[in-house]
Motif scaffolding. Structure first.
Motif, PDB file in Angstrom:
ATOM      1  N   PRO A   1       0.481   2.560  -4.169  1.00 27.88           N
ATOM      2  CA  PRO A   1      -0.879   2.977  -3.817  1.00 27.88           C
ATOM      3  C   PRO A   1      -1.804   3.140  -5.015  1.00 27.88           C
ATOM      4  O   PRO A   1      -3.001   2.879  -4.918  1.00 27.88           O
ATOM      5  CB  PRO A   1      -0.657   4.313  -3.107  1.00 27.88           C
TER       6      PRO A   1
ATOM      7  N   SER B   1      -5.952   7.264   1.123  1.00 25.88           N
ATOM      8  CA  SER B   1      -4.830   8.082   1.596  1.00 25.88           C
ATOM      9  C   SER B   1      -5.193   9.564   1.656  1.00 25.88           C
ATOM     10  O   SER B   1      -4.732  10.281   2.550  1.00 25.88           O
ATOM     11  CB  SER B   1      -3.607   7.879   0.698  1.00 25.88           C
ATOM     12  N   ASP B   2      -6.039  10.018   0.725  1.00 27.80           N
ATOM     13  CA  ASP B   2      -6.444  11.431   0.743  1.00 27.80           C
ATOM     14  C   ASP B   2      -7.250  11.748   1.991  1.00 27.80           C
ATOM     15  O   ASP B   2      -7.114  12.826   2.582  1.00 27.80           O
ATOM     16  CB  ASP B   2      -7.262  11.763  -0.507  1.00 27.80           C
TER      17      ASP B   2
ATOM     18  N   SER C   1       0.824  -1.210   0.000  1.00 25.47           N
ATOM     19  CA  SER C   1       0.000   0.000   0.000  1.00 25.47           C
ATOM     20  C   SER C   1       0.858   1.261   0.000  1.00 25.47           C
ATOM     21  O   SER C   1       0.486   2.269  -0.595  1.00 25.47           O
ATOM     22  CB  SER C   1      -0.935   0.005   1.218  1.00 25.47           C
ATOM     23  N   ARG C   2       1.993   1.204   0.681  1.00 23.57           N
ATOM     24  CA  ARG C   2       2.881   2.374   0.716  1.00 23.57           C
ATOM     25  C   ARG C   2       3.618   2.568  -0.611  1.00 23.57           C
ATOM     26  O   ARG C   2       3.752   3.700  -1.092  1.00 23.57           O
ATOM     27  CB  ARG C   2       3.898   2.224   1.847  1.00 23.57           C
TER      28      ARG C   2
ATOM     29  N   ARG D   1       0.962  14.438   2.833  1.00 20.01           N
ATOM     30  CA  ARG D   1       0.922  13.067   2.343  1.00 20.01           C
ATOM     31  C   ARG D   1       0.976  12.111   3.530  1.00 20.01           C
ATOM     32  O   ARG D   1       1.306  12.504   4.646  1.00 20.01           O
ATOM     33  CB  ARG D   1       2.109  12.791   1.415  1.00 20.01           C
ATOM     34  N   VAL D   2       0.631  10.854   3.267  1.00 23.48           N
ATOM     35  CA  VAL D   2       0.747   9.826   4.301  1.00 23.48           C
ATOM     36  C   VAL D   2       2.216   9.403   4.329  1.00 23.48           C
ATOM     37  O   VAL D   2       2.759   8.928   3.335  1.00 23.48           O
ATOM     38  CB  VAL D   2      -0.154   8.618   3.987  1.00 23.48           C
TER      39      VAL D   2
ATOM     40  N   ARG E   1      -4.677  11.914   4.969  1.00 17.98           N
ATOM     41  CA  ARG E   1      -3.833  13.109   5.023  1.00 17.98           C
ATOM     42  C   ARG E   1      -4.649  14.366   5.346  1.00 17.98           C
ATOM     43  O   ARG E   1      -4.156  15.283   6.002  1.00 17.98           O
ATOM     44  CB  ARG E   1      -3.055  13.277   3.728  1.00 17.98           C
TER      45      ARG E   1
ATOM     46  N   PHE F   1       2.676   4.880   8.067  1.00 16.85           N
ATOM     47  CA  PHE F   1       2.516   3.475   7.691  1.00 16.85           C
ATOM     48  C   PHE F   1       3.082   2.543   8.763  1.00 16.85           C
ATOM     49  O   PHE F   1       2.495   1.503   9.063  1.00 16.85           O
ATOM     50  CB  PHE F   1       3.192   3.203   6.351  1.00 16.85           C
TER      51      PHE F   1
ATOM     52  N   TYR G   1      -5.020   2.178   3.633  1.00 16.66           N
ATOM     53  CA  TYR G   1      -3.963   3.186   3.674  1.00 16.66           C
ATOM     54  C   TYR G   1      -3.527   3.636   2.291  1.00 16.66           C
ATOM     55  O   TYR G   1      -2.909   4.698   2.147  1.00 16.66           O
ATOM     56  CB  TYR G   1      -2.774   2.657   4.481  1.00 16.66           C
ATOM     57  N   ALA G   2      -3.854   2.846   1.260  1.00 15.88           N
ATOM     58  CA  ALA G   2      -3.607   3.266  -0.118  1.00 15.88           C
ATOM     59  C   ALA G   2      -4.866   3.892  -0.712  1.00 15.88           C
ATOM     60  O   ALA G   2      -4.838   5.009  -1.232  1.00 15.88           O
ATOM     61  CB  ALA G   2      -3.165   2.078  -0.967  1.00 15.88           C
TER      62      ALA G   2
END
Length: 221
Positions: free
Chosen positions: A115, A183-184, A111-112, A194-195, A187, A200, A179-180
């Motif tokens: 994404p 993500s918006d 996911s990190r 950004r994340v 954050r 993470f 988390y992907a």
């Protein structure tokens, strides 16, 4: 008599170089396509936009991927292959705490690092899964049942609490991909641009703690 090593011939060297260039270009195209599809969806993305983002002539794009649908499916197939391969290694003999913690870490790392591919997959599923309908066939369902059977074997052996294996898998998938895919949302709530990697890492440890404790397991040190 002199031994002739074919691996050192100019043709072999040229072939290896060509293969490396092809792999590099395909990775570049897939990355650019993931960005465009995640931003604009399948219908709103053009092959020309992908070529511009990749910094390649449009003709090069069609050399590797003949049409947009094929490229779209390949982006999703790539992330599904990574996700599924990470789950293939669980066995009945594994320590469930170590195995599940490792799988959660791996899914969070995807996911990190990828994404956009995850977001495309999520949009495809939400819109009805038309382009991936052939992927989720009986072979895939059999693979899924095999993964759930490993969890059930741990339960039967008294290694973890009796829970529904299928829903545990769904929980891990949804929580790690959040988390992907969202993500918006993360954050904006945190007020960050950004994340971050730290986000993470802390999210990973939280998921491991909550999910494993819910399975009656102690997170590995």
């Amino acid at each position: 008599m002199t031994t002739f090593d074919a691996t050192l011939t100019p043709a072999s060297t040229a072939g290896k170089r060509t293969g490396q260039i092809r792999q590099k270009n395909e990775e570049l195209i897939l990355s650019a396509a993931a960005e465009e599809f995640a931003r604009h969806g399948y219908k709103g993305t053009s092959m020309n936009a992908i070529a511009m983002r990749a910094g390649l002539p449009k003709a090069n794009l069609h050399y590797y991927f003949t049409n947009k649908l094929g490229l779209y499916v390949e982006v999703m197939r790539h992330i599904l292959e990574l996700w599924d391969n990470a789950f293939d290694h669980l066995t009945v003999e594994d320590d469930p705490a170590v195995a599940l913690a490792g799988y959660i870490r791996t899914k969070m790392a995807f996911s990190r690092k990828q994404p956009q591919a995850s977001k495309i997959f999520a949009m495809e599923i939400i819109s009805g899964c038309e382009c991936l309908s052939s992927h989720f066939n009986e072979d895939y369902r059999e693979w899924f049942r095999g993964r759930a059977a490993v969890l059930q074997a741990w339960i039967d052996a008294g290694k973890m609490d009796p829970i529904d294996p299928m829903h545990l898998i769904f929980l891990i998938w949804s929580s790690t991909q959040h988390y992907a895919d969202f993500s918006d949302q993360i954050r904006r709530i945190t007020g960050q641009r950004r994340v971050t990697k730290d986000d993470f890492e802390r999210g990973t440890e939280t998921l491991i703690q909550v999910i494993l404790k819910g399975c009656g397991l102690n997170p590995p040190r």
